[in-house]
Design a protein around this motif. Structure first.
Motif, PDB file in Angstrom:
ATOM      1  N   THR A   3       3.890  14.590  -8.027  1.00 18.56           N
ATOM      2  CA  THR A   3       4.744  15.716  -7.382  1.00 18.56           C
ATOM      3  C   THR A   3       5.692  15.899  -8.473  1.00 18.56           C
ATOM      4  O   THR A   3       6.092  17.013  -8.599  1.00 18.56           O
ATOM      5  CB  THR A   3       5.480  15.053  -6.217  1.00 18.56           C
ATOM      6  N   SER A   4       6.297  14.800  -9.097  1.00 25.28           N
ATOM      7  CA  SER A   4       7.359  15.161 -10.190  1.00 25.28           C
ATOM      8  C   SER A   4       6.703  15.742 -11.558  1.00 25.28           C
ATOM      9  O   SER A   4       7.445  15.676 -12.373  1.00 25.28           O
ATOM     10  CB  SER A   4       8.115  13.925 -10.513  1.00 25.28           C
ATOM     11  N   GLN A   5       5.456  15.967 -11.326  1.00 24.15           N
ATOM     12  CA  GLN A   5       4.710  16.160 -12.742  1.00 24.15           C
ATOM     13  C   GLN A   5       4.987  15.527 -14.023  1.00 24.15           C
ATOM     14  O   GLN A   5       5.171  15.884 -14.976  1.00 24.15           O
ATOM     15  CB  GLN A   5       5.083  17.817 -13.175  1.00 24.15           C
ATOM     16  N   GLY A   6       4.757  14.097 -13.492  1.00 24.46           N
ATOM     17  CA  GLY A   6       5.157  13.142 -14.569  1.00 24.46           C
ATOM     18  C   GLY A   6       6.415  12.916 -15.100  1.00 24.46           C
ATOM     19  O   GLY A   6       6.990  12.510 -15.975  1.00 24.46           O
ATOM     20  N   LEU A   7       7.388  12.797 -13.910  1.00 22.06           N
ATOM     21  CA  LEU A   7       8.701  12.539 -13.954  1.00 22.06           C
ATOM     22  C   LEU A   7       9.663  13.602 -14.697  1.00 22.06           C
ATOM     23  O   LEU A   7      10.233  13.135 -15.452  1.00 22.06           O
ATOM     24  CB  LEU A   7       9.142  11.067 -14.466  1.00 22.06           C
ATOM     25  N   LEU A  15      15.797  16.477 -10.579  1.00 19.98           N
ATOM     26  CA  LEU A  15      17.066  16.832 -10.296  1.00 19.98           C
ATOM     27  C   LEU A  15      17.334  17.953  -9.306  1.00 19.98           C
ATOM     28  O   LEU A  15      18.531  18.693  -9.048  1.00 19.98           O
ATOM     29  CB  LEU A  15      17.758  17.284 -11.574  1.00 19.98           C
ATOM     30  N   SER A  16      16.438  18.716  -8.814  1.00 17.38           N
ATOM     31  CA  SER A  16      16.327  19.686  -7.856  1.00 17.38           C
ATOM     32  C   SER A  16      16.770  19.195  -6.616  1.00 17.38           C
ATOM     33  O   SER A  16      16.540  18.073  -6.254  1.00 17.38           O
ATOM     34  CB  SER A  16      14.905  20.490  -7.668  1.00 17.38           C
ATOM     35  N   PRO A  17      17.095  19.855  -5.438  1.00 17.03           N
ATOM     36  CA  PRO A  17      17.773  19.361  -4.206  1.00 17.03           C
ATOM     37  C   PRO A  17      16.520  18.478  -3.671  1.00 17.03           C
ATOM     38  O   PRO A  17      16.635  17.571  -3.116  1.00 17.03           O
ATOM     39  CB  PRO A  17      17.761  20.535  -3.432  1.00 17.03           C
ATOM     40  N   SER A  18      15.213  19.070  -3.474  1.00 15.35           N
ATOM     41  CA  SER A  18      14.011  18.621  -3.091  1.00 15.35           C
ATOM     42  C   SER A  18      13.802  17.336  -3.644  1.00 15.35           C
ATOM     43  O   SER A  18      13.362  16.042  -3.182  1.00 15.35           O
ATOM     44  CB  SER A  18      12.743  19.236  -2.997  1.00 15.35           C
ATOM     45  N   GLY A  19      13.804  17.299  -5.076  1.00 13.49           N
ATOM     46  CA  GLY A  19      13.539  16.318  -5.919  1.00 13.49           C
ATOM     47  C   GLY A  19      14.437  14.866  -5.706  1.00 13.49           C
ATOM     48  O   GLY A  19      14.268  13.802  -5.538  1.00 13.49           O
ATOM     49  N   LEU A  20      15.600  15.256  -5.685  1.00 14.60           N
ATOM     50  CA  LEU A  20      16.823  14.375  -5.373  1.00 14.60           C
ATOM     51  C   LEU A  20      16.674  13.883  -4.240  1.00 14.60           C
ATOM     52  O   LEU A  20      16.868  12.467  -3.941  1.00 14.60           O
ATOM     53  CB  LEU A  20      18.363  15.039  -5.343  1.00 14.60           C
ATOM     54  N   THR A  21      16.525  14.315  -3.063  1.00 17.90           N
ATOM     55  CA  THR A  21      16.183  13.872  -1.656  1.00 17.90           C
ATOM     56  C   THR A  21      14.994  13.118  -1.718  1.00 17.90           C
ATOM     57  O   THR A  21      15.040  12.122  -0.946  1.00 17.90           O
ATOM     58  CB  THR A  21      15.927  15.079  -0.479  1.00 17.90           C
ATOM     59  N   LEU A  22      13.907  13.337  -2.332  1.00 16.69           N
ATOM     60  CA  LEU A  22      12.705  12.469  -2.344  1.00 16.69           C
ATOM     61  C   LEU A  22      13.085  11.395  -3.237  1.00 16.69           C
ATOM     62  O   LEU A  22      12.696  10.196  -2.779  1.00 16.69           O
ATOM     63  CB  LEU A  22      11.515  13.410  -2.811  1.00 16.69           C
ATOM     64  N   THR A  23      13.763  11.318  -4.185  1.00 16.84           N
ATOM     65  CA  THR A  23      14.058  10.278  -4.922  1.00 16.84           C
ATOM     66  C   THR A  23      15.040   9.244  -4.086  1.00 16.84           C
ATOM     67  O   THR A  23      14.867   8.239  -4.370  1.00 16.84           O
ATOM     68  CB  THR A  23      14.680  10.802  -6.309  1.00 16.84           C
ATOM     69  N   VAL A  24      16.115   9.690  -3.511  1.00 18.15           N
ATOM     70  CA  VAL A  24      16.859   8.861  -2.648  1.00 18.15           C
ATOM     71  C   VAL A  24      16.003   8.299  -1.623  1.00 18.15           C
ATOM     72  O   VAL A  24      16.104   6.803  -1.462  1.00 18.15           O
ATOM     73  CB  VAL A  24      18.022   9.774  -2.055  1.00 18.15           C
ATOM     74  N   LEU A  42       0.919  -1.124  -0.018  1.00 17.48           N
ATOM     75  CA  LEU A  42       0.001  -0.158   0.120  1.00 17.48           C
ATOM     76  C   LEU A  42       0.762   1.265   0.088  1.00 17.48           C
ATOM     77  O   LEU A  42       0.639   2.239  -0.688  1.00 17.48           O
ATOM     78  CB  LEU A  42      -1.015   0.065   1.274  1.00 17.48           C
ATOM     79  N   SER A  43       1.802   1.329   0.725  1.00 17.65           N
ATOM     80  CA  SER A  43       2.729   2.456   1.038  1.00 17.65           C
ATOM     81  C   SER A  43       3.573   2.764  -0.258  1.00 17.65           C
ATOM     82  O   SER A  43       3.562   3.872  -0.934  1.00 17.65           O
ATOM     83  CB  SER A  43       3.697   2.139   2.045  1.00 17.65           C
ATOM     84  N   VAL A  44       4.204   1.405  -1.050  1.00 19.81           N
ATOM     85  CA  VAL A  44       4.742   1.610  -2.164  1.00 19.81           C
ATOM     86  C   VAL A  44       3.739   2.037  -3.199  1.00 19.81           C
ATOM     87  O   VAL A  44       4.012   3.156  -4.218  1.00 19.81           O
ATOM     88  CB  VAL A  44       5.406   0.590  -2.717  1.00 19.81           C
ATOM     89  N   LEU A  45       2.666   1.611  -3.553  1.00 22.95           N
ATOM     90  CA  LEU A  45       1.727   2.113  -4.630  1.00 22.95           C
ATOM     91  C   LEU A  45       1.315   3.587  -4.432  1.00 22.95           C
ATOM     92  O   LEU A  45       1.310   4.400  -5.349  1.00 22.95           O
ATOM     93  CB  LEU A  45       0.525   1.098  -4.465  1.00 22.95           C
ATOM     94  N   ALA A  46       0.986   3.736  -3.240  1.00 18.34           N
ATOM     95  CA  ALA A  46       0.430   5.196  -3.011  1.00 18.34           C
ATOM     96  C   ALA A  46       1.686   6.206  -3.218  1.00 18.34           C
ATOM     97  O   ALA A  46       1.508   7.195  -3.762  1.00 18.34           O
ATOM     98  CB  ALA A  46      -0.087   5.408  -1.580  1.00 18.34           C
ATOM     99  N   GLY A  47       2.738   5.786  -2.689  1.00 24.22           N
ATOM    100  CA  GLY A  47       4.052   6.579  -2.812  1.00 24.22           C
ATOM    101  C   GLY A  47       4.500   6.763  -4.443  1.00 24.22           C
ATOM    102  O   GLY A  47       4.712   7.809  -4.839  1.00 24.22           O
ATOM    103  N   LEU A  48       4.366   5.643  -5.136  1.00 20.64           N
ATOM    104  CA  LEU A  48       4.580   6.010  -6.735  1.00 20.64           C
ATOM    105  C   LEU A  48       3.559   7.135  -7.382  1.00 20.64           C
ATOM    106  O   LEU A  48       4.029   7.621  -8.255  1.00 20.64           O
ATOM    107  CB  LEU A  48       4.619   4.658  -7.532  1.00 20.64           C
ATOM    108  N   LEU A  49       2.430   6.614  -6.998  1.00 24.10           N
ATOM    109  CA  LEU A  49       1.118   7.628  -7.638  1.00 24.10           C
ATOM    110  C   LEU A  49       1.281   9.215  -6.896  1.00 24.10           C
ATOM    111  O   LEU A  49       1.516  10.091  -7.974  1.00 24.10           O
ATOM    112  CB  LEU A  49      -0.247   7.162  -6.920  1.00 24.10           C
ATOM    113  N   LEU A  50       1.912   9.479  -5.735  1.00 26.23           N
ATOM    114  CA  LEU A  50       2.061  10.694  -5.281  1.00 26.23           C
ATOM    115  C   LEU A  50       3.579  11.351  -5.945  1.00 26.23           C
ATOM    116  O   LEU A  50       3.556  12.453  -6.145  1.00 26.23           O
ATOM    117  CB  LEU A  50       2.442  10.649  -3.856  1.00 26.23           C
ATOM    118  N   TYR A  51       4.505  10.152  -6.085  1.00 31.35           N
ATOM    119  CA  TYR A  51       5.720  10.817  -6.724  1.00 31.35           C
ATOM    120  C   TYR A  51       5.519  11.213  -8.066  1.00 31.35           C
ATOM    121  O   TYR A  51       6.126  12.199  -8.666  1.00 31.35           O
ATOM    122  CB  TYR A  51       6.788   9.506  -6.717  1.00 31.35           C
ATOM    123  N   TRP A  52       4.535  10.452  -8.893  1.00 27.66           N
ATOM    124  CA  TRP A  52       4.419  10.858 -10.266  1.00 27.66           C
ATOM    125  C   TRP A  52       3.627  12.265 -10.504  1.00 27.66           C
ATOM    126  O   TRP A  52       4.025  12.969 -11.330  1.00 27.66           O
ATOM    127  CB  TRP A  52       3.404   9.738 -10.961  1.00 27.66           C
TER     128      TRP A  52
END
Length: 170
Positions: free
Chosen positions: A76-80, A86-95, A64-74
């Protein structure tokens, strides 16, 4: 903020809290205590992982966490969008997200099968009797695998949680 994002965030955060907390508590406290308790600890872990269904709840929370997280990441990243990733926030969240995905792989590919093997091996031991030398060796091998996977899972979950907690502030 729309209702879908609120629901996804609640699912992601609540399932993630349970998942990360379970992995960290198991690796840091439950497994070492069960090992120190000897045969009684093995029976406790069998009851916790088998009849208690703890590992199933952890697996459901992880999915559940991974699926919801992937949708939220998509979202938040505006479709990758590379600029955001590559922004500081984006890199931190990506890590953090990558660590969470790695923890899910460790759980699904190592921990879950080892827990099932532990359960089956424990059930093959006659009630009240000691394990055969082969069973004892099997139990020790499974325990080592669970210990290693537990430590890796806990470390990855800490990286995941830290990355997600601080991403918007870097």
């Amino acid at each position: 903020m729309n209702l879908i994002v609120i629901v996804l965030r609640l699912v992601h955060i609540l399932a993630g809290i349970f998942w990360a907390g379970s992995v960290i508590v198991s690796a840091g406290f439950l497994t070492p205590a069960a090992r120190a308790a000897g045969p009684a600890g093995g029976k406790f872990m069998q009851a916790l992982l088998g009849a208690g269904g703890f590992s199933k709840y952890i697996s459901v929370a992880a999915v559940l966490s991974v699926l919801a997280g992937l949708l939220l990441y998509w979202r938040t990243s505006q479709g990758l969008l590379a600029g955001w990733i590559l922004s500081p926030s984006g890199l931190t969240l990506t890590v953090g997200a990558a660590a969470g995905l790695a923890a899910a792989v460790v759980g699904g590919a190592v921990t879950s099968p080892a827990a099932i093997r532990l359960q089956k091996t424990m059930q093959s031991i006659p009630a009240g009797g000691p394990p055969s030398p082969e069973q004892a060796a099997e139990l020790q091998a499974i325990q080592r695998r669970l210990d290693q996977a537990g430590v890796w899972g806990a470390v990855l979950m800490v990286v995941c949680v830290v990355g997600m907690a601080i991403a918007r502030y870097v």
